[in-house]
Design a protein around this motif. Structure first.
Motif, PDB file in Angstrom:
ATOM      1  N   GLN A 126      14.770   7.700 -65.288  1.00  0.00           N
ATOM      2  CA  GLN A 126      14.055   7.393 -64.034  1.00  0.00           C
ATOM      3  C   GLN A 126      13.723   8.687 -63.274  1.00  0.00           C
ATOM      4  N   ILE A 127      14.678   9.628 -63.264  1.00  0.00           N
ATOM      5  CA  ILE A 127      14.452  10.901 -62.560  1.00  0.00           C
ATOM      6  C   ILE A 127      13.379  11.714 -63.276  1.00  0.00           C
ATOM      7  N   GLU A 128      13.410  11.680 -64.617  1.00  0.00           N
ATOM      8  CA  GLU A 128      12.375  12.391 -65.390  1.00  0.00           C
ATOM      9  C   GLU A 128      10.993  11.818 -65.106  1.00  0.00           C
ATOM     10  N   ASP A 129      10.912  10.481 -64.982  1.00  0.00           N
ATOM     11  CA  ASP A 129       9.632   9.846 -64.622  1.00  0.00           C
ATOM     12  C   ASP A 129       9.164  10.343 -63.258  1.00  0.00           C
ATOM     13  N   GLY A 130      10.119  10.418 -62.308  1.00  0.00           N
ATOM     14  CA  GLY A 130       9.789  10.900 -60.966  1.00  0.00           C
ATOM     15  C   GLY A 130       9.315  12.344 -60.985  1.00  0.00           C
ATOM     16  N   ALA A 131       9.948  13.170 -61.818  1.00  0.00           N
ATOM     17  CA  ALA A 131       9.558  14.578 -61.931  1.00  0.00           C
ATOM     18  C   ALA A 131       8.155  14.704 -62.524  1.00  0.00           C
ATOM     19  N   GLN A 132       7.848  13.840 -63.487  1.00  0.00           N
ATOM     20  CA  GLN A 132       6.523  13.852 -64.107  1.00  0.00           C
ATOM     21  C   GLN A 132       5.438  13.454 -63.091  1.00  0.00           C
ATOM     22  N   THR A 133       5.719  12.408 -62.311  1.00  0.00           N
ATOM     23  CA  THR A 133       4.779  11.967 -61.268  1.00  0.00           C
ATOM     24  C   THR A 133       4.570  13.079 -60.247  1.00  0.00           C
ATOM     25  N   LEU A 134       5.657  13.734 -59.857  1.00  0.00           N
ATOM     26  CA  LEU A 134       5.577  14.837 -58.895  1.00  0.00           C
ATOM     27  C   LEU A 134       4.706  15.961 -59.450  1.00  0.00           C
ATOM     28  N   GLY A 135       4.897  16.281 -60.736  1.00  0.00           N
ATOM     29  CA  GLY A 135       4.089  17.320 -61.373  1.00  0.00           C
ATOM     30  C   GLY A 135       2.603  16.966 -61.398  1.00  0.00           C
ATOM     31  N   GLU A 136       2.292  15.684 -61.626  1.00  0.00           N
ATOM     32  CA  GLU A 136       0.880  15.246 -61.648  1.00  0.00           C
ATOM     33  C   GLU A 136       0.238  15.406 -60.270  1.00  0.00           C
ATOM     34  N   ILE A 137       1.009  15.095 -59.210  1.00  0.00           N
ATOM     35  CA  ILE A 137       0.484  15.252 -57.841  1.00  0.00           C
ATOM     36  C   ILE A 137       0.262  16.741 -57.534  1.00  0.00           C
ATOM     37  N   PHE A 138       1.191  17.592 -57.962  1.00  0.00           N
ATOM     38  CA  PHE A 138       1.018  19.047 -57.766  1.00  0.00           C
ATOM     39  C   PHE A 138      -0.220  19.536 -58.518  1.00  0.00           C
ATOM     40  N   ARG A 139      -0.434  18.993 -59.719  1.00  0.00           N
ATOM     41  CA  ARG A 139      -1.583  19.427 -60.533  1.00  0.00           C
ATOM     42  C   ARG A 139      -2.907  19.089 -59.853  1.00  0.00           C
ATOM     43  N   GLN A 140      -2.924  17.972 -59.118  1.00  0.00           N
ATOM     44  CA  GLN A 140      -4.159  17.554 -58.432  1.00  0.00           C
ATOM     45  C   GLN A 140      -4.598  18.522 -57.328  1.00  0.00           C
ATOM     46  N   THR A 141      -3.702  19.415 -56.918  1.00  0.00           N
ATOM     47  CA  THR A 141      -4.059  20.401 -55.872  1.00  0.00           C
ATOM     48  C   THR A 141      -4.917  21.532 -56.440  1.00  0.00           C
ATOM     49  N   LYS A 142      -5.032  21.593 -57.776  1.00  0.00           N
ATOM     50  CA  LYS A 142      -5.894  22.567 -58.476  1.00  0.00           C
ATOM     51  C   LYS A 142      -5.649  24.012 -58.018  1.00  0.00           C
ATOM     52  N   GLY A 143      -4.390  24.342 -57.781  1.00  0.00           N
ATOM     53  CA  GLY A 143      -4.040  25.721 -57.431  1.00  0.00           C
ATOM     54  C   GLY A 143      -4.342  26.113 -55.998  1.00  0.00           C
ATOM     55  N   GLN A 144      -4.822  25.164 -55.193  1.00  0.00           N
ATOM     56  CA  GLN A 144      -5.131  25.458 -53.788  1.00  0.00           C
ATOM     57  C   GLN A 144      -3.867  25.296 -52.923  1.00  0.00           C
ATOM     58  N   PRO A 145      -3.800  25.977 -51.759  1.00  0.00           N
ATOM     59  CA  PRO A 145      -2.614  25.866 -50.903  1.00  0.00           C
ATOM     60  C   PRO A 145      -2.385  24.414 -50.458  1.00  0.00           C
ATOM     61  N   PHE A 146      -1.141  23.965 -50.505  1.00  0.00           N
ATOM     62  CA  PHE A 146      -0.816  22.603 -50.054  1.00  0.00           C
ATOM     63  C   PHE A 146       0.623  22.553 -49.558  1.00  0.00           C
ATOM     64  N   ASP A 147       0.917  21.529 -48.746  1.00  0.00           N
ATOM     65  CA  ASP A 147       2.269  21.293 -48.227  1.00  0.00           C
ATOM     66  C   ASP A 147       2.973  20.332 -49.185  1.00  0.00           C
ATOM     67  N   PRO A 148       4.051  20.755 -49.862  1.00  0.00           N
ATOM     68  CA  PRO A 148       4.685  19.888 -50.871  1.00  0.00           C
ATOM     69  C   PRO A 148       5.631  18.832 -50.299  1.00  0.00           C
ATOM     70  N   SER A 149       5.824  18.786 -48.974  1.00  0.00           N
ATOM     71  CA  SER A 149       6.896  17.952 -48.411  1.00  0.00           C
ATOM     72  C   SER A 149       6.717  16.455 -48.675  1.00  0.00           C
ATOM     73  N   LEU A 150       5.499  15.916 -48.501  1.00  0.00           N
ATOM     74  CA  LEU A 150       5.314  14.470 -48.675  1.00  0.00           C
ATOM     75  C   LEU A 150       5.527  14.035 -50.124  1.00  0.00           C
ATOM     76  N   PRO A 151       4.902  14.701 -51.126  1.00  0.00           N
ATOM     77  CA  PRO A 151       5.180  14.280 -52.506  1.00  0.00           C
ATOM     78  C   PRO A 151       6.649  14.420 -52.894  1.00  0.00           C
ATOM     79  N   VAL A 152       7.339  15.431 -52.332  1.00  0.00           N
ATOM     80  CA  VAL A 152       8.759  15.618 -52.667  1.00  0.00           C
ATOM     81  C   VAL A 152       9.605  14.494 -52.080  1.00  0.00           C
ATOM     82  N   ILE A 153       9.379  14.145 -50.801  1.00  0.00           N
ATOM     83  CA  ILE A 153      10.181  13.055 -50.197  1.00  0.00           C
ATOM     84  C   ILE A 153       9.874  11.713 -50.876  1.00  0.00           C
ATOM     85  N   ASN A 154       8.618  11.508 -51.298  1.00  0.00           N
ATOM     86  CA  ASN A 154       8.270  10.291 -52.054  1.00  0.00           C
ATOM     87  C   ASN A 154       9.066  10.216 -53.358  1.00  0.00           C
TER      88      ASN A 154
END
Length: 405
Positions: free
Chosen positions: A58-86
């Motif tokens: 379950q944690i690995e699934d969560g880590a994968q989802t988190l990585g996909e959300i980070f990837r959607q930022t396309k290397g641009q500056p972003f605040d990681p707090s909301l995806p991390v708390i989710n």
């Protein structure tokens, strides 16, 4: 001499919890109630496979989802707090309810908002005033009213899930904490001393969210900040992960034994940035004498774990981020008894192993997939803490640059 674990195992009354918690659950209960609720918490976590493959999956699934959300930022500056708390909150959902929520699920977002309100409240002047003058504050408007409503919302959310579980009746093959708890209620039906009941169950679940969301989320947030500010340490961790873990397979908690430097870095983050301004309050169950100090029974005691984690007699550079604190001269990881971020004694955090697995899997998967860099024009992210009930970083943005497989 006092036997520390037993004599200091009570909690003082916490005014803020009295409307809903009222001596229930794990964190702020005492005596027989606390022993039973803690027992079911530890037993259920163990049976759900903490340290085995099931919860890790379950944690690995969560880590994968988190990585996909980070990837959607396309290397641009972003605040990681909301995806991390989710991601962190969804692990508690998986444990408690047996399923995770889509980040945009309406009920899940209400839960996140309630948790954020509680975080905001614990660092505010309203919290201090409420603890000092609970009766007076109950008549006055303010953030404490929102926080009380948020607490009730979390408990109500838990009760809805409990009702769903009662209808599905999967007790012959328990899948989550609610299943195990309902099974325990059934087994204890004829025990007049039993404290197992749906009210306690709902408060236990709110305890999981209160204790397990903000602390793990803040640890991951501080880790990303410190690793972005220390690219040499980040690169060394990434190289170790690349050398040991094939990209085609997921990283498991067992891999920490093969990743001594990475393990040392994670421990050092938790040492140098202790998430609490002080430990959770305790109360002694009888008169205690320590050295020449007499502590009367029922005293309000605030543990200062930071004094151990930053002790200059124990740590070579106590105020600095220095992973070598957890490595021997050959680069092997060493356990340190002075490492106490999860507390000590009988009140040590029930979810310690869960938190360790989450932090390890989230960070190693993110570091294998991305390089974290400062936004253009930013020389350094602020490492100055925002001191509330927890130690928080100032809001920041970073860039997650995808690495080539």
């Amino acid at each position: 001499m006092s036997s520390f674990p037993e004599d200091f195992s009570d909690r003082p009354e916490y005014a803020f919890l009295s409307p809903s918690g009222n001596g229930r659950g794990i964190i702020f209960s005492n005596g027989h109630t606390w022993k039973q609720q803690r027992h079911i918490g530890i037993t259920a976590l163990r049976k759900l496979g903490l340290g085995k493959k099931s919860i890790e999956h379950q944690i690995e699934d969560g880590a994968q989802t988190l990585g996909e959300i980070f990837r959607q930022t396309k290397g641009q500056p972003f605040d990681p707090s909301l995806p991390v708390i989710n991601a962190v909150s969804n692990v508690i959902c998986a444990l408690s309810f047996g399923h995770q929520f889509a980040p945009d699920d309406e009920n899940f977002q209400k839960l996140i908002k309630a948790l954020e309100t509680l975080v905001k409240f614990t660092g505010s002047v309203f919290h201090a005033l409420f603890l000092a003058f609970p009766r007076l504050m109950s008549y006055l408007p303010g953030l404490h009213k929102e926080a009380l409503a948020s607490m009730e919302e979390i408990i109500s959310f838990a009760k809805q899930e409990i009702e769903k579980h009662k209808k599905s009746s999967a007790l012959h093959e328990p899948q989550d904490f609610i299943d195990y708890y309902l099974l325990q209620i059934d087994k204890s039906r004829n025990d007049p001393k039993s404290t197992y009941g749906e009210e306690n169950l709902a408060v236990c679940i709110s305890d999981f969210f209160a204790a397990g969301t903000e602390t793990t989320m803040l640890t991951v947030m501080w880790a990303l900040l410190l690793l972005t500010n220390h690219p040499n340490i980040q690169e060394k961790v990434q190289k170790e992960i690349e050398d040991v873990c094939e990209f085609s397979r997921s990283i498991s908690y067992q891999d920490r034994k093969k990743l001594p430097y990475t393990n040392a870095v994670i421990h050092e983050i938790q040492r140098v940035i202790y998430i609490f301004t002080a430990g959770v309050p305790r109360q002694n169950t009888k008169d205690v004498k320590i050295r020449d100090y007499h502590i009367p029974k029922g005293s309000f005691i605030l543990p200062d774990l930071r004094s151990v984690l930053l002790d200059p007699e124990q740590w070579e550079t106590p105020e600095e981020f220095n992973p070598n604190h957890f490595l021997d001269k050959d680069g092997k990881f060493i356990e340190r008894e002075e490492f106490l971020p999860f507390g000590i004694g009988q009140r040590i955090c029930v979810g310690e192993l869960l938190a360790r697995i989450e932090i390890f899997i989230f960070l190693t998967n993110l570091l294998r997939t991305f390089s974290f860099q400062l936004p253009e024009g930013v020389k350094k992210l602020s490492e100055v803490s925002v001191i509330r009930a927890t130690v928080q970083p100032h809001p920041y943005k970073l860039c997650a640059i995808p690495k080539k497989a």
